[in-house]
Design a protein around this motif. Sequence first.
Motif, short mmCIF file in Angstrom:
data_model
loop_
_atom_site.label_atom_id
_atom_site.label_comp_id
_atom_site.label_asym_id
_atom_site.label_seq_id
_atom_site.Cartn_x
_atom_site.Cartn_y
_atom_site.Cartn_z
N LEU A 77 0.79 -1.22 0.01
CA LEU A 77 -0.14 0.05 -0.30
C LEU A 77 0.86 1.17 0.03
O LEU A 77 1.78 1.32 0.92
CB LEU A 77 -0.78 -0.07 1.30
N GLU A 78 0.89 1.94 -1.10
CA GLU A 78 1.41 3.26 -1.32
C GLU A 78 0.66 4.47 -1.12
O GLU A 78 -0.45 4.55 -1.63
CB GLU A 78 2.27 3.38 -2.37
N ALA A 79 1.16 5.61 -0.45
CA ALA A 79 0.32 6.85 -0.47
C ALA A 79 -0.11 7.20 -1.99
O ALA A 79 0.80 7.09 -2.65
CB ALA A 79 1.35 7.97 0.32
N LEU A 80 -1.13 7.45 -1.94
CA LEU A 80 -1.67 7.57 -3.42
C LEU A 80 -1.05 8.77 -4.12
O LEU A 80 -0.85 10.00 -3.62
CB LEU A 80 -3.26 7.96 -3.32
N ASP A 81 -0.47 8.63 -5.12
CA ASP A 81 0.04 9.55 -5.86
C ASP A 81 -0.49 9.46 -7.28
O ASP A 81 -0.20 8.73 -8.00
CB ASP A 81 1.56 9.55 -6.01
N VAL A 82 -1.27 10.77 -7.81
CA VAL A 82 -1.77 10.71 -9.11
C VAL A 82 -0.89 10.31 -10.31
O VAL A 82 -1.00 9.51 -11.18
CB VAL A 82 -2.87 11.98 -9.35
N ALA B 285 -6.80 12.58 -3.11
CA ALA B 285 -5.51 12.50 -2.55
C ALA B 285 -5.12 13.69 -1.72
O ALA B 285 -4.19 13.73 -1.12
CB ALA B 285 -4.50 12.50 -3.76
N ILE B 286 -5.90 14.82 -1.57
CA ILE B 286 -5.68 15.93 -1.11
C ILE B 286 -5.40 15.95 0.42
O ILE B 286 -4.58 16.20 1.27
CB ILE B 286 -6.48 17.21 -1.44
N GLY B 287 -6.34 15.11 1.05
CA GLY B 287 -6.30 14.66 2.56
C GLY B 287 -7.33 15.25 3.23
O GLY B 287 -8.51 14.88 2.88
N GLY B 288 -7.30 15.97 4.14
CA GLY B 288 -8.39 16.39 5.28
C GLY B 288 -8.41 15.34 6.13
O GLY B 288 -7.52 15.02 6.89
N THR B 289 -9.74 14.63 6.53
CA THR B 289 -9.70 13.61 7.36
C THR B 289 -9.64 12.25 6.75
O THR B 289 -10.04 11.32 7.50
CB THR B 289 -11.08 13.68 7.87
N ALA B 290 -9.09 12.05 5.75
CA ALA B 290 -8.94 11.08 4.82
C ALA B 290 -7.56 10.88 4.30
O ALA B 290 -6.81 11.85 3.79
CB ALA B 290 -10.09 10.76 3.64
N PHE B 291 -7.27 9.62 4.21
CA PHE B 291 -5.81 9.30 3.66
C PHE B 291 -5.91 8.15 2.81
O PHE B 291 -6.07 6.97 3.31
CB PHE B 291 -4.69 9.04 4.88
#
Length: 252
Positions: A52-57, A99-105
């Motif tokens: 699982l990799e941090a989402l990168d468009v 992918a921006i964030g907020g309360t989600a990752f």
Amino acid sequence: MSMNARPAADWSALIQPGARDGLGLSVGYALADWRGAIWPPPRALEGRWCRLEALDVGRHGEALFAHLHADEDGANWTYMNQGPFANQGDFLSWLAGVAIGGTAFYYAIVDMGSGAALGLAAYMNVEADAGCLEVGGLHFSAAMRRGRLATEALYLLLRQAFELGFRRCEWRCDAHNAASVRAALRLGFVFECLWRKRRVSKGRNRDAACFSLLDGEWPARGRALEAWLHPANFDRYGAQRRRLAEFAGESG
């Protein structure tokens, strides 16, 4: 009982142990040392079958568009709040937004064998102070459904959440999504409630089925998942030798 009456939910079977305060009132048990959980860091989660990799468009977007739109009838988008997308540009614009964030990752689920991004998963509604988050944003392509990759991806998410000090992981889905309901129960989530008329999605009513898995329940569930995911449990063609439910019974 009238025709419109409904039985009350058995909340007493789910409520956590309590205590009595100075006034003799029933209250939740004390958490004297509670300092909150740690926000999930942007690190990769490594498994045997997937990463699982941090989402990168830029890195994942093209492969995700191709794999998530591989079904010509678009059936895998039925229970999503968006999509399918008419073209790659529209999809990438949406992906950039989540992918921006907020309360989600969000994470891209990458096949360790091919290196291709085959699906999406996320931590949503993250409340580190309360020790609660939702495992959601799940979208598995046909290439990873009903196999080791999907189960391992969820195991990695759950393991990290509890290691970071979260007390509660939630699972919410369209109540008509039978596959998602089965997945939640298979992983050991406990059904808590149905939120009626929770949302309007794609012009349709959406009732939400809500499940939870608690920190005290995780050790047994984690052991069962680890045993099921072990290479010895699969034959040379990748077919399971024993079902997860069998390991869950041994670990309970």
